[in-house]
Design a protein around this motif. Structure first.
Motif, PDB file in Angstrom:
ATOM      1  N   ARG A  40       3.781  13.751   2.860  1.00 55.68           N
ATOM      2  CA  ARG A  40       3.502  12.868   1.631  1.00 55.68           C
ATOM      3  C   ARG A  40       4.190  11.583   1.470  1.00 55.68           C
ATOM      4  N   ALA A  41       5.607  11.643   2.046  1.00 52.25           N
ATOM      5  CA  ALA A  41       6.628  10.639   1.744  1.00 52.25           C
ATOM      6  C   ALA A  41       6.138   9.484   2.663  1.00 52.25           C
ATOM      7  N   ALA A  42       5.587   9.767   3.996  1.00 51.28           N
ATOM      8  CA  ALA A  42       5.265   8.821   4.877  1.00 51.28           C
ATOM      9  C   ALA A  42       4.075   8.652   5.077  1.00 51.28           C
ATOM     10  N   ALA A  59      -3.186   6.280   2.038  1.00 51.18           N
ATOM     11  CA  ALA A  59      -1.779   6.784   1.879  1.00 51.18           C
ATOM     12  C   ALA A  59      -1.243   6.070   0.504  1.00 51.18           C
ATOM     13  N   MET A  60      -1.880   4.857   0.429  1.00 56.84           N
ATOM     14  CA  MET A  60      -1.410   4.005  -0.938  1.00 56.84           C
ATOM     15  C   MET A  60      -2.052   4.494  -2.084  1.00 56.84           C
ATOM     16  N   LEU A 239       4.734   0.336   7.651  1.00 56.54           N
ATOM     17  CA  LEU A 239       5.605   1.570   8.258  1.00 56.54           C
ATOM     18  C   LEU A 239       4.609   2.640   8.303  1.00 56.54           C
ATOM     19  N   VAL A 240       3.698   2.891   7.319  1.00 55.90           N
ATOM     20  CA  VAL A 240       2.549   4.137   7.185  1.00 55.90           C
ATOM     21  C   VAL A 240       1.711   3.315   8.638  1.00 55.90           C
ATOM     22  N   ALA A 246       1.354   5.239  15.855  1.00 53.99           N
ATOM     23  CA  ALA A 246       2.316   6.099  16.889  1.00 53.99           C
ATOM     24  C   ALA A 246       1.683   7.691  17.241  1.00 53.99           C
ATOM     25  N   VAL A 247       1.237   8.168  16.071  1.00 50.91           N
ATOM     26  CA  VAL A 247       0.692   9.423  16.083  1.00 50.91           C
ATOM     27  C   VAL A 247      -0.677   9.460  16.891  1.00 50.91           C
ATOM     28  N   ARG A 248      -1.480   8.566  16.541  1.00 49.74           N
ATOM     29  CA  ARG A 248      -2.539   8.294  17.279  1.00 49.74           C
ATOM     30  C   ARG A 248      -2.594   8.278  18.777  1.00 49.74           C
TER      31      ARG A 248
END
Length: 256
Positions: A40-42, A59-60, A239-240, A246-248
């Motif tokens: 949630r935070a990221a 995310a926003m 940053l999201v 990076a995760v993808r």
């Protein structure tokens, strides 16, 4: 299913045998809870997003999320500045805070009317009201931002400490979302990426404190509120995006 495809910690007990439901150990439950909070935070809980832009937008919270995040603080800063009295060295706290909380109430009522979860509908309102209550209690406009400092300090410390002890929160979040658990810890590449992503998120939270705390102690409410807005979504969104990319890269979509 081969042995390598089975989740760690499970074994077949024979054909047709039933496996009793065993509650997860406390450490696993804690890691899952931390992973959920970090997601949630990221802004990593953007399920179904097929592009980085869509992930950031989700995310926003879309337009409503942006308005909910910006409008209460913006209303407070604008009204406090417009009503500022040089002789009193203070703006009209009751008006500024009243409008700010009122906007949060409107958004909460809309969410409740649309049958959003109560926690999502009331979370922002409770935080806004608590901050306003503290500012009214002390009579200082800058105290409207104290709870934000506490939140940034807590998140920054959690992200940094988790990275330093080898359990980066971004890794826990991704492991939770990808149903991978903590198996990523056996892959050096993932551990490095999750380490630096967690450090980057810690840096964001600490940067907010480094810039805003001096203004708080100086009592510059207008500059403090303005920088709070500027260092909110405008820094959160990039940053999201970096985190999502990076995760993808680590978890490319499977070709069908």
């Amino acid at each position: 299913m081969t042995d390598s495809e089975r989740p760690h910690g499970r074994a077949d007990s024979g054909a047709g045998a039933s496996t009793p439901d065993i509650p997860p150990p406390a450490s696993e439950a804690l890691r899952t809870a931390l992973g959920q909070a970090a997601a949630r935070a990221a802004g990593l809980n953007a399920e179904g997003a097929e592009s980085t832009g869509a992930a950031v937008w989700t995310a926003m919270g879309g337009w409503r999320g942006i308005l909910e995040s910006v409008l209460p603080s913006l209303a407070f800063v604008v009204l406090f500045t417009l009503t500022y009295d040089d002789r009193a060295g203070q703006g009209n706290l009751w008006l500024s805070l009243g409008v700010s909380v009122g906007i949060a109430v409107v958004f909460s009522v809309i969410r409740l009317a649309q049958r959003s979860p109560a926690s999502a509908a009331l979370g922002g309102l409770v935080a806004t009201a608590a901050a306003a209550g503290l500012a009214l209690l002390t009579g200082r406009g800058q105290d409207n931002f104290v709870f934000g400092f506490i939140t940034n300090g807590a998140y920054g410390t959690a992200f940094l400490v988790s990275a330093l002890i080898g359990w980066p929160l971004i890794g826990l979040a991704v492991g939770f979302l990808m149903n991978e658990g903590t198996r990523w810890r056996g892959e050096p590449r993932k551990r490095r990426v999750f380490f630096w992503l967690s450090v980057a998120w810690a840096a964001l939270f600490f940067a907010r404190l480094a810039v805003q705390l001096p203004l708080y102690f100086a009592g510059d409410v207008t500059a403090l509120g303005t920088l709070k807005i500027i260092m909110g979504l405008p820094l959160f969104a990039p940053l999201v995006a970096v985190t999502w990319l990076a995760v993808r890269t680590l978890y490319p979509p499977r070709q069908t």
